[in-house]
Design an enzyme around this catalytic site. Structure first.
Site, PDB file in Angstrom:
ATOM      1  NE  ARG A   1     -26.217 -74.769 -51.777  1.00 33.12           N
ATOM      2  CZ  ARG A   1     -26.178 -75.673 -50.810  1.00 33.12           C
ATOM      3  NH1 ARG A   1     -25.033 -75.999 -50.288  1.00 33.12           N
ATOM      4  NH2 ARG A   1     -27.271 -76.278 -50.374  1.00 33.12           N
ATOM      5  CB  THR A   2     -30.218 -68.921 -52.847  1.00 33.48           C
ATOM      6  OG1 THR A   2     -30.015 -70.013 -53.724  1.00 33.48           O
ATOM      7  CG2 THR A   2     -30.710 -67.727 -53.636  1.00 33.48           C
TER       8      THR A   2
ATOM      9  CE  LYS B   1     -50.280 -61.302 -35.114  1.00 30.78           C
ATOM     10  NZ  LYS B   1     -49.733 -59.998 -34.726  1.00 30.78           N
TER      11      LYS B   1
ATOM     12  NE  ARG C   1     -34.885 -70.191 -52.876  1.00 29.22           N
ATOM     13  CZ  ARG C   1     -33.893 -71.069 -53.011  1.00 29.22           C
ATOM     14  NH1 ARG C   1     -33.815 -72.096 -52.176  1.00 29.22           N
ATOM     15  NH2 ARG C   1     -32.996 -70.936 -53.948  1.00 29.22           N
TER      16      ARG C   1
ATOM     17  CG  HIS D   1     -32.827 -70.191 -58.619  1.00 31.29           C
ATOM     18  ND1 HIS D   1     -32.375 -68.981 -58.138  1.00 31.29           N
ATOM     19  CD2 HIS D   1     -32.469 -71.120 -57.694  1.00 31.29           C
ATOM     20  CE1 HIS D   1     -31.780 -69.180 -56.971  1.00 31.29           C
ATOM     21  NE2 HIS D   1     -31.823 -70.462 -56.687  1.00 31.29           N
TER      22      HIS D   1
HETATM   23  C1  NCD Z   1     -31.833 -75.232 -55.983  1.00 31.17           C
HETATM   24  C2  NCD Z   1     -33.169 -74.572 -55.786  1.00 31.17           C
HETATM   25  O1  NCD Z   1     -33.582 -74.311 -54.654  1.00 31.17           O
HETATM   26  O2  NCD Z   1     -33.775 -74.313 -56.800  1.00 31.17           O
HETATM   27  N1  NCD Z   1     -30.811 -74.864 -55.161  1.00 31.17           N
HETATM   28  C3  NCD Z   1     -30.299 -73.579 -55.156  1.00 31.17           C
HETATM   29  O3  NCD Z   1     -30.973 -72.585 -55.095  1.00 31.17           O
HETATM   30  N2  NCD Z   1     -28.946 -73.461 -55.220  1.00 31.17           N
HETATM   31  C4  NCD Z   1     -31.912 -76.646 -56.392  1.00 31.17           C
HETATM   32  C5  NCD Z   1     -32.475 -77.693 -55.456  1.00 31.17           C
HETATM   33  O4  NCD Z   1     -33.095 -77.427 -54.442  1.00 31.17           O
HETATM   34  O5  NCD Z   1     -32.286 -78.863 -55.797  1.00 31.17           O
END
Ligand code: NCD
Length: 432
Positions: free
Chosen positions: A98-99, A127, A148, A185
Site C-alpha cells: 500500500r505505501t 558491491k 522505507r 511511519h
Molecule cells: C504497516 C507497516 O509496514 O508499518 N503497514 C503499512 O505501511 N501500511 C504495518 C504492518 O506491516 O503491519
C-alpha cells in the site's frame, strides 16, 4: 564522516555513518523540526510530530481538492501537469504494498516520474556501497527520495546528510520517511488522521451539509461532537513493534482531551514501549493499558467506549526463536475482532487497520468488512489523496491547486447547480 574513531573500527561504514549523526538524532524533536522545514514549508518528512494540527487540517483540505479535481478530466489534466518536470526515487528495502503503490499513484496524479529500488541485491549495495552513498547517488538523479528501511534512524540521518550537502553547496533533495524500523511511519499517520477527520464530520456523501448524521447520532450519544478532539481511541495488537501506532498516537496527542487505550498482551515486546508512554504522559494525555476488550476503564468495558478502534497485526516476522516460544504461551485470540465485539461498539466508531491484515491470525475476519464501521479499505485509498497533498506541499504547488480548484468550482457550480458532486465540497459532507 571520514574520521574513524578507534573504538569503532569493528563497525561497518554504514554503522559509522549512522553514528556520525547520533548527536543530532538524540536531540528533542522540537529542536529538529525546524531543520526539516524550508521557509515554513515541509521539506523532509521524518516524524509524525512534525505535523501541527493546522498542518493536518490544511493537508486534508488539499487532499479533498485533489480528490475532487481527479473526478473531472480537466482537473486530472491540470494536476498531471503540475510536477511533470520532477522525478522521485522510491527506495523501499522492506516489503510494502500500500505505501509503495499509494506513493506511486500520488506521484502519477501530479505527473511525477517514479523509479524504484526495492531489492538491494539488485543495487550496488551488494558491491559494498554504503546506504549513504546510494542515497547521495539517488539525489543526483531524482528530485525526491521516498524511503522505507528496517533501520530506525536511516531516514532521519539521510535528511541530515541532505541538509549538510545543501550547506556545502551540493545537490540536496527532500527525504520522505515511508516507514523506519519499529520507530515511525509519518505518512501512514497522515492517512489515518485524514480518515478520522472525514469520519468525524458525520456526514454522508450526496446529502446536503444540513443533513448531517450528527443530529441523529446525538439521540444516542448526546455528548458527541465533530472533529478528533475529546474522543477515545483504542489501539489493539502489536503495540510495541507497530510504527504506525507510534506515529498515530503521537499525533492524536496533539488534540485536546483525547483518551488513548492500548489493548495488548502484558509483554515487553508487544506492549506499549516506555518512551512512547512517557512522551504521552508528559503531554498530559490520559492513557490506559489493558489486556483485553472487556476490561473496565472508567466504569465501562473498553470495547463499548471507543470512538475509534485501530487494529494491528502481530508482526511475527520480527520474533526471535525465544519470543516465538514465549508468544505461543500467550492467549493472542484476545487481539482479534469478532462479530460479537463489533456489535458492542458505538454505531459510528470507525475500525481502522494500517494493513496488511494477517489471514492466518485473523485480527479482523472478513465477515466484518461489510459493517459500515469497517473503514480500512477507504483508509488505504485515502493514503493516495493525502500523499498527493503532501507531495504538492513539499514541492510548493499546493496554492496552485487551491486556486485552480476555486476557479473550477465557481465555473462548475455556475453551469450546473445540481452537479452530483457539487454538494460534496470541502467543509461539506465527505465520506471517509
Ligand atoms: C504497516 C507497516 O509496514 O508499518 N503497514 C503499512 O505501511 N501500511 C504495518 C504492518 O506491516 O503491519
Amino acid at each position: 564522516m571520514s574520521s574513524q574513531p578507534a573504538e569503532n573500527c569493528e563497525l561497518t561504514q554504514d554503522e559509522r555513518d549512522l553514528l556520525f549523526y547520533e548527536s543530532r538524532i538524540v536531540r528533542p524533536v522540537k529542536m529538529k523540526v525546524p531543520e526539516f522545514k524550508r521557509n515554513e514549508h515541509l521539506r523532509h518528512v521524518i516524524f509524525s510530530r512534525q505535523f501541527s494540527v493546522d498542518t493536518l487540517e490544511y493537508l486534508a483540505e488539499t487532499a479533498d481538492k485533489v480528490r475532487m479535481l481527479s473526478k473531472q478530466r480537466s482537473g486530472q489534466d491540470f494536476l498531471i501537469n503540475l510536477l511533470h518536470h520532477k522525478r522521485a526515487m522510491l527506495y523501499f528495502t522492506q516489503p510494502s504494498t500500500r505505501t509503495f503503490l499509494s506513493f506511486m499513484s500520488a506521484c502519477q496524479i501530479l505527473g511525477i516520474t517514479c523509479n524504484e529500488v526495492r531489492d538491494p541485491s539488485t543495487s550496488s549495495e551488494t558491491k559494498g556501497e554504503t546506504r549513504f552513498d546510494s542515497i547521495r547517488m539517488f539525489s543526483s538523479y531524482f528530485d525526491l527520495i521516498i524511503m522505507r528501511s528496517k533501520l530506525a534512524k536511516l531516514a532521519e540521518s539521510c535528511a541530515y546528510l541532505m541538509n549538510d550537502l545543501e550547506v556545502s553547496g551540493n545537490r540536496s533533495v527532500p527525504i520522505i520517511n515511508a516507514g523506519s524500523g519499529a520507530d515511525e511511519h509519518p505518512t501512514q499517520s497522515l492517512l489515518d488522521i485524514y480518515t478520522l477527520q472525514r469520519t468525524f464530520q458525520f456526514t454522508e456523501a450526496g446529502s446536503s451539509p444540513m443533513a448531517s448524521r450528527l443530529h441523529e447520532l446525538r439521540q444516542l450519544h448526546p455528548e458527541l461532537t465533530t472533529g478528533l478532539a475529546g474522543k477515545t481511541y483504542g489501539f489493539c495488537g502489536d503495540i510495541g513493534r507497530g510504527r504506525t501506532v507510534r506515529s498515530l498516537a503521537s499525533l492524536l496527542a496533539k488534540y485536546e482531551g483525547v483518551k488513548l487505550i492500548f489493548i495488548a498482551p502484558d509483554d515487553p515486546t508487544l506492549a506499549l514501549r516506555d518512551d512512547l508512554r512517557h512522551r504521552l504522559q508528559d503531554r498530559g494525555i490520559a492513557i490506559s493499558e489493558v489486556e483485553h476488550f472487556d476490561e473496565i476503564v472508567d466504569g465501562v468495558p473498553v470495547i463499548e467506549q471507543l470512538d475509534a478502534l485501530y487494529m494491528t497485526r502481530i508482526q511475527k516476522e520480527h520474533d526471535s526463536p525465544a519470543e516465538a516460544e514465549k508468544f505461543a504461551q500467550i492467549d493472542l485470540s484476545r487481539y482479534k475482532l469478532t462479530r460479537g465485539l463489533v456489535d458492542r461498539m458505538k454505531v459510528y466508531a470507525p475500525i481502522l487497520h494500517p494493513f496488511p491484515r494477517d489471514q492466518h491470525f485473523g485480527e479482523i475476519p472478513p465477515e466484518i468488512d461489510n459493517d459500515p464501521r469497517a473503514m480500512y479499505f477507504r483508509q488505504a485509498r485515502n493514503g493516495m489523496w493525502i500523499r498527493a497533498a503532501l507531495l504538492a506541499s513539499v514541492f510548493g504547488v499546493d496554492h496552485q491547486i487551491s486556486r485552480f480548484f476555486e476557479q473550477q468550482y465557481s465555473e462548475w457550480h455556475h453551469y450546473n447547480e445540481d452537479d452530483v458532486w457539487a454538494p460534496s465540497l470541502p467543509k461539506g459532507p465527505l465520506r471517509p
